[in-house]
Design a protein around this motif. Structure first.
Motif, mmCIF file in Angstrom:
data_model
loop_
_atom_site.group_PDB
_atom_site.id
_atom_site.type_symbol
_atom_site.label_atom_id
_atom_site.label_comp_id
_atom_site.label_asym_id
_atom_site.label_seq_id
_atom_site.Cartn_x
_atom_site.Cartn_y
_atom_site.Cartn_z
ATOM 1 N N GLU A 54 42.611 50.849 31.525
ATOM 2 C CA GLU A 54 44.078 50.797 31.535
ATOM 3 C C GLU A 54 44.591 51.061 32.953
ATOM 4 N N LYS A 57 43.646 48.141 35.325
ATOM 5 C CA LYS A 57 44.520 46.979 35.157
ATOM 6 C C LYS A 57 45.860 47.195 35.852
ATOM 7 N N ASP A 60 45.270 46.794 39.475
ATOM 8 C CA ASP A 60 45.014 45.383 39.757
ATOM 9 C C ASP A 60 46.310 44.573 39.706
ATOM 10 N N ASP A 61 47.151 44.855 38.708
ATOM 11 C CA ASP A 61 48.434 44.150 38.572
ATOM 12 C C ASP A 61 49.305 44.359 39.812
#
Ligand SMILES: [Cu+2]
Length: 69
Positions: A54, A57, A60-61
């Motif tokens: 979580e 991500k 990364d986003d």
């Protein structure tokens, strides 16, 4: 309340800090995000334990990379 620290690659300036902080702040339960730009360490205070994927991500986003939990 608990705190977890993560090592993030690719942050170089205040804009990067803001991007990572905003993205992590959107995760459920997160109450505070602190980024230390000099060593790439991000400290997240949250109501419950955050799962690695979580967090990865969210980072990364924002356009950066989680290199160590
Ligand atoms: Cu930047």
């Amino acid at each position: 309340m608990m705190a977890q620290t993560f090592k993030v690659a690719g942050m170089t300036c205040g804009h990067c800090v803001t991007s990572v902080t905003d993205s992590l702040s959107k995760l459920a339960g997160v109450e505070h995000v602190k980024v230390d730009l000099s060593d790439g360490v991000v400290t997240v205070r949250s109501k419950h334990h955050l799962a690695g994927p979580e967090v990865a991500k969210a980072i990364d986003d924002a356009g950066y990379e989680l290199i160590a939990p």
